[in-house]
Scaffold this active site. Sequence first.
Site, short mmCIF file in Angstrom:
data_model
loop_
_atom_site.label_atom_id
_atom_site.label_comp_id
_atom_site.label_asym_id
_atom_site.label_seq_id
_atom_site.Cartn_x
_atom_site.Cartn_y
_atom_site.Cartn_z
N HIS A 111 3.59 28.95 19.89
CA HIS A 111 4.59 28.66 20.99
C HIS A 111 4.07 29.42 22.25
O HIS A 111 4.33 28.97 23.38
CB HIS A 111 5.87 29.11 20.38
CG HIS A 111 7.10 28.87 21.55
ND1 HIS A 111 7.58 27.94 21.54
CD2 HIS A 111 7.47 30.02 22.48
CE1 HIS A 111 8.46 27.92 22.75
NE2 HIS A 111 8.34 29.49 23.16
N GLU A 112 3.90 30.63 22.12
CA GLU A 112 3.72 31.43 23.45
C GLU A 112 2.28 31.01 24.10
O GLU A 112 2.32 30.99 25.25
CB GLU A 112 3.56 32.86 23.10
CG GLU A 112 4.64 33.77 22.59
CD GLU A 112 5.93 33.57 23.55
OE1 GLU A 112 5.87 33.49 24.69
OE2 GLU A 112 7.27 33.19 23.13
N HIS A 146 2.86 27.89 26.04
CA HIS A 146 3.30 28.12 27.47
C HIS A 146 1.96 28.47 28.35
O HIS A 146 1.82 27.71 29.66
CB HIS A 146 4.05 29.63 27.69
CG HIS A 146 5.45 29.28 27.35
ND1 HIS A 146 6.26 28.26 27.59
CD2 HIS A 146 6.12 29.96 26.31
CE1 HIS A 146 7.40 28.29 27.00
NE2 HIS A 146 7.49 29.38 26.19
N GLU A 193 18.16 24.41 62.09
CA GLU A 193 17.90 24.84 63.43
C GLU A 193 17.97 23.74 64.21
O GLU A 193 18.75 23.65 65.46
CB GLU A 193 16.71 25.71 63.79
CG GLU A 193 16.57 26.82 62.95
CD GLU A 193 17.64 27.75 63.41
OE1 GLU A 193 18.30 28.30 62.38
OE2 GLU A 193 17.76 28.14 64.52
#
Length: 427
Positions: free
Chosen positions: A335-336, A339, A367
């Site tokens: 899983h890690e 990533h 602005e």
Amino acid sequence: MGTLALLDALWEMPAEKRIFGAVLLFSWTVYLWETFLAQRQRRIYKTTTHVPPELGQIMDSETFGKSRLYQLDKSTFSFWSGLYSEIEGTLILLFGGIPYLWRLSGQFCSYAGFGPEYEITQSLVFLLLATLFSALTGLPWSLYNTFVIEEKHGFNQQTLGFFMKDAIKKFVVTQCILLPVSSLLLYIIKIGGDYFFIYAWLFTLAVSLVLVTIYADYIAPLFDKFTPLPEGKLKEEIEVMAKSIDFPLTKVYVVEGSKRSSHSNAYFYGFFKNKRIVLFDTLLEEYSVLNEDIQEDSGMELRKEDEGNSEEIKAKVKNKKQGCKNEEVLAVLGHELGHWKLGHTVKNIIISQVLSFCLTVLSRRFEFQADAFAKKLGKAQDLYSALIKLNKDNLGFPVSDWLFSMWHYSHPPLLERLQALKSTKQH
């Protein structure tokens, strides 16, 4: 009418008081919104007293009940600690706590022989006092969370002495990083001129990248023991999995998290071709000190059955922290590593910069809108000349690359603002 009268009264107040009131209003609005969401979740904790049918095969009622009570205690703690934090912040603003702390830091500096011209020195003393105040006011809450809530639910592994020693060490290490970095940042702001914010942003980005790089190697070991994962089947399987997705793994560590808590975790860190994986010992069934302690108690049971403590030991064995088997550890790491493979870390960094860009674009739009509002008030010619004078007084460079300007400037360049005002001015 009462509300409108109140708004009219607030609008007629001096600008600094309106800003002050707006800050407080925004802070409490955010707090109340988050509290509303938290209470919705707390209602779920209170009303869901049985294991949902879809979880019946994977969670027993005892585990579900313990989890529910733990979350209820945490939500109660979060409510009161959050309320305290919000009230504390409000009182600090209302009674001038920040100006007082600034004056106090100036007094300390004068005692040490530093005059008002030493702004950076006074700022560092101010930061030191502010973080010390925050640490002291937060200490009771941290103690309660650790030694009441976490202890009650079987997670805390710390002694009071270890906790206090750890807290002092964290404070010292934080100051050793915060004060030098802050002094450099303040110096950059001081000498940066009109483009100080660009230099400050680049500096903070560089510091963040450096800290991420050195944290696990040089900072985290000051608090926890990191040891290389021993050679064996688990390490071999981790290396094979990393290689299969081209993850540039260099080292695998086991961190002794069990001396603090029985919570489990795993993470990876490092840039480019130098990635490391860190596994908490509580994640690993074979390495958890908690399991070793229980195994020793189980051995004691065989030797001391006649001493009347077998029931307590059986309870320990029943409730021992299992950790994960090698296959489960590999799944967690999968899983890690997902990533990393899917680019989530990089995407998070990119998205954060895109959000910053969106805020810049929005600010530029605001602005122009404010300039347009001034035109409607018949102030186009005066604003035109004022912008030129302000640019001259601040030595602002009036020509900018369009892409650089679009990315970095929260305010539009002078020529763009003048161009927007020019037609109305001529009319």
